[in-house]
Design a protein around this motif. Structure first.
Motif, PDB file in Angstrom:
ATOM      1  N   PHE A 328      10.931  19.458  80.487  1.00 24.49           N
ATOM      2  CA  PHE A 328      11.499  19.758  79.172  1.00 24.49           C
ATOM      3  C   PHE A 328      10.357  20.183  78.252  1.00 24.49           C
ATOM      4  O   PHE A 328       9.455  19.397  77.954  1.00 24.49           O
ATOM      5  N   ILE A 329      10.367  21.458  77.848  1.00 25.30           N
ATOM      6  CA  ILE A 329       9.363  21.983  76.930  1.00 25.30           C
ATOM      7  C   ILE A 329      10.102  22.537  75.716  1.00 25.30           C
ATOM      8  O   ILE A 329      10.970  23.405  75.844  1.00 25.30           O
ATOM      9  N   ARG A 330       9.736  22.071  74.530  1.00 21.63           N
ATOM     10  CA  ARG A 330      10.496  22.422  73.334  1.00 21.63           C
ATOM     11  C   ARG A 330       9.599  22.684  72.130  1.00 21.63           C
ATOM     12  O   ARG A 330       8.793  21.846  71.734  1.00 21.63           O
ATOM     13  N   LEU A 331       9.741  23.874  71.537  1.00 23.10           N
ATOM     14  CA  LEU A 331       9.183  24.183  70.232  1.00 23.10           C
ATOM     15  C   LEU A 331      10.335  24.252  69.244  1.00 23.10           C
ATOM     16  O   LEU A 331      11.210  25.111  69.356  1.00 23.10           O
ATOM     17  N   GLY A 332      10.357  23.309  68.299  1.00 23.65           N
ATOM     18  CA  GLY A 332      11.421  23.266  67.297  1.00 23.65           C
ATOM     19  C   GLY A 332      10.832  23.258  65.895  1.00 23.65           C
ATOM     20  O   GLY A 332       9.653  23.551  65.680  1.00 23.65           O
ATOM     21  N   HIS A 333      11.659  22.916  64.923  1.00 20.84           N
ATOM     22  CA  HIS A 333      11.204  22.936  63.531  1.00 20.84           C
ATOM     23  C   HIS A 333      12.011  21.925  62.719  1.00 20.84           C
ATOM     24  O   HIS A 333      13.023  22.252  62.100  1.00 20.84           O
ATOM     25  N   ARG A 334      11.514  20.662  62.699  1.00 18.86           N
ATOM     26  CA  ARG A 334      12.182  19.625  61.907  1.00 18.86           C
ATOM     27  C   ARG A 334      11.564  19.496  60.525  1.00 18.86           C
ATOM     28  O   ARG A 334      12.264  19.303  59.530  1.00 18.86           O
ATOM     29  N   TYR A 335      10.229  19.551  60.470  1.00 17.62           N
ATOM     30  CA  TYR A 335       9.529  19.262  59.220  1.00 17.62           C
ATOM     31  C   TYR A 335       8.454  20.312  58.966  1.00 17.62           C
ATOM     32  O   TYR A 335       8.196  21.181  59.788  1.00 17.62           O
ATOM     33  N   ASN A 336       7.799  20.200  57.801  1.00 16.55           N
ATOM     34  CA  ASN A 336       6.725  21.088  57.353  1.00 16.55           C
ATOM     35  C   ASN A 336       7.266  22.471  56.995  1.00 16.55           C
ATOM     36  O   ASN A 336       8.404  22.813  57.308  1.00 16.55           O
TER      37      ASN A 336
END
Length: 478
Positions: A328-336
């Motif tokens: 499982f490889i994941r680039l996401g965007h929760r913060y910043n």
């Protein structure tokens, strides 16, 4: 002449070594009014022995001979060794009031409470053939009871899961801002929270540890946050949450120069994981020679979702049996303000055998069941629109997939691939997209993917194809 000089140097080295060994004073706890009967609370007496060792020129070694030594929080000091001999047990108190956090560490991790704590220390060792037992289940249940009678209310109590939050439950170790740490040879078990937790610690060595951490929920094995020059090797970990987890809570800081090798892991979550916390990032990481079994989620999970950066990761020689997900490889965007980056990852010599049912069936602490219908969930490598995972190499991969997928269960045809949610700001997990239209691997928003000798094999028929690629550039399949 040269031989005489060499002889002089050798003799000088022996004398220097003898001086160093002699300089470390030996303190046996039973000589310091510490009682090893398993019922006498020894916190103050053991702390006195640690403080005495710290005060010695050259430091000191605090020795625990055979016995059970009940204690609350102990504070490690620089140049101190704790040696826990065979048949000796450091036993955690089950009274929540016997634990505290160092003032300067409060609020810097999910819990700064621990049986053994340290901050801004150097040159410490915790070694031996003995046992550190956190007594975690009884301790956690006592914390739970104090919440319900209103005596010690947890403002973040998890009502859905009916348990106190991690911030209220002590870990086994919590060390921060420290360097030159060795933990070796010990048996460890039963933390009330995460197990061994190190925040911004450099030159950290953990080896030959046998750790069972299944006393309560959210019980990770080993957690390293923004540490540098870390070596974890020859450890057995059986944990109710992630086995070995690298984290990054601090913007601009990294886990850097980390090697995890020759370990055996059972986990009710993921075996080896980067994240979920990923504000700074991870670089120059090696994971090799890992055996995994009976693990609920991923054999290897690499997650960057908080604006941090992952770069230069090698995963080599992983053998996983009865494990729910391979990669499982994941680039996401929760913060910043903007998403981070995830690039230059090589995974090679990976073997994973995935069962059709739960991999952790029969364990008293098991992973939470998913709330939706689904067929077996494949590996995945995913970025988000406009921000791709970059330069991933998969080589010599063999995954035995269970098959048995049914169109009557949760059918997503390739014609509706655009309906698979991006879930840009969601918690990263291999199940986060719901049903996926591949049985082997699903790849989306990736630039530069090399696949050499990658095989996804079926144990039973599956109507889905082995690979699905969506918005992938620079794909090489050899």
């Amino acid at each position: 002449m040269i031989r005489n000089i060499a002889k002089i140097l050798f003799v000088s080295l022996l004398l220097l070594t003898a001086t160093v060994v002699k300089a470390e004073k030996i303190i046996t706890v039973t000589d310091m009014n510490v009682v090893g009967d398993g019922t006498t609370l020894n916190t103050k007496a053991i702390q006195k022995a640690i403080d005495f060792a710290h005060a010695q020129k050259g430091g000191g070694c605090v020795v625990f001979p055979k016995g059970k030594y009940l204690t609350g929080t102990l504070v490690m000091k620089s140049n101190v060794t704790l040696k826990i001999e065979k048949d000796a047990v450091i036993l955690g108190s089950t009274n929540p009031y016997d634990y505290y956090a160092l003032e300067e560490t409060k609020g810097k991790d999910n819990s700064a409470l621990a049986l053994i704590v340290a901050d801004k220390v150097q040159n410490i060792k915790i070694i031996g053939e003995g046992l550190i037992d956190g007594n975690g289940r009884e301790l956690a249940l006592n914390i739970d009871s104090l919440h319900h009678i209103g005596e010690r209310v947890d403002p973040n109590y998890t009502t859905r899961l009916n348990r106190p939050n991690e911030t209220m439950r002590p870990k086994l170790f919590f060390m921060s801002n420290s360097e030159n740490i060795l933990v070796e040879g010990l048996q460890l078990k039963n933390s009330a929270c995460w197990g061994l937790s190190f925040d911004r610690c450099n030159n950290l060595t953990l080896k030959y540890l046998y750790f069972e951490n299944r006393a309560y929920w959210n019980n990770d094995g080993i957690d390293v946050t923004d540490g540098k020059h870390v070596r974890i090797s020859h450890c057995y970990i059986n944990s109710a949450d992630d086995g070995i987890c690298l984290k990054s809570y601090h913007v601009g800081e990294y886990c850097d120069d980390i090697e995890i090798s020759d370990c055996e892991i059972i986990s009710s979550a993921s075996a080896v994981k980067f994240g979920t916390a990923s504000w700074g990032g991870f670089k120059n990481i090696i994971v090799r020679n890992i055996k995994v079994k009976d693990t609920y989620r991923s054999a290897i999970a690499i997650e960057c979702v908080d604006g941090g950066h992952i770069d230069n990761v090698l995963v080599d020689n992983i053998h996983a049996e009865n494990t729910g997900n391979a990669i499982f490889i994941r680039l996401g965007h929760r913060y910043n303000e903007k998403p981070g980056t995830l690039k230059n990852v090589t995974i090679r010599n990976l073997y994973v055998d995935i069962p059709f049912g739960r991999p952790d069936e029969g364990y008293d602490m098991y992973g939470p069941a998913l709330s939706f219908f689904h067929n077996p969930i494949p590996s995945s490598i995913t970025g988000i629109p406009g921000h791709c995972v970059e330069n991933v190499t998969l080589e010599n991969i063999e995954v035995l997939c269970p098959g048995k997928a049914s169109k009557g269960m949760a059918y997503v045809p390739l014609s509706r691939i655009d309906k698979i949610p991006e879930n840009i700001n969601k918690y990263p997990e291999f199940s986060m997209f719901g049903e996926l239209p591949a049985y082997g691997i699903f790849v989306r928003h990736v630039r530069g993917l090399k696949m050499k000798n990658v095989q996804y094999k079926l144990k039973a028929h599956d109507f889905r194809p082995p690979y699905v690629f969506d918005d992938v550039e620079g794909l090489e399949q050899l």
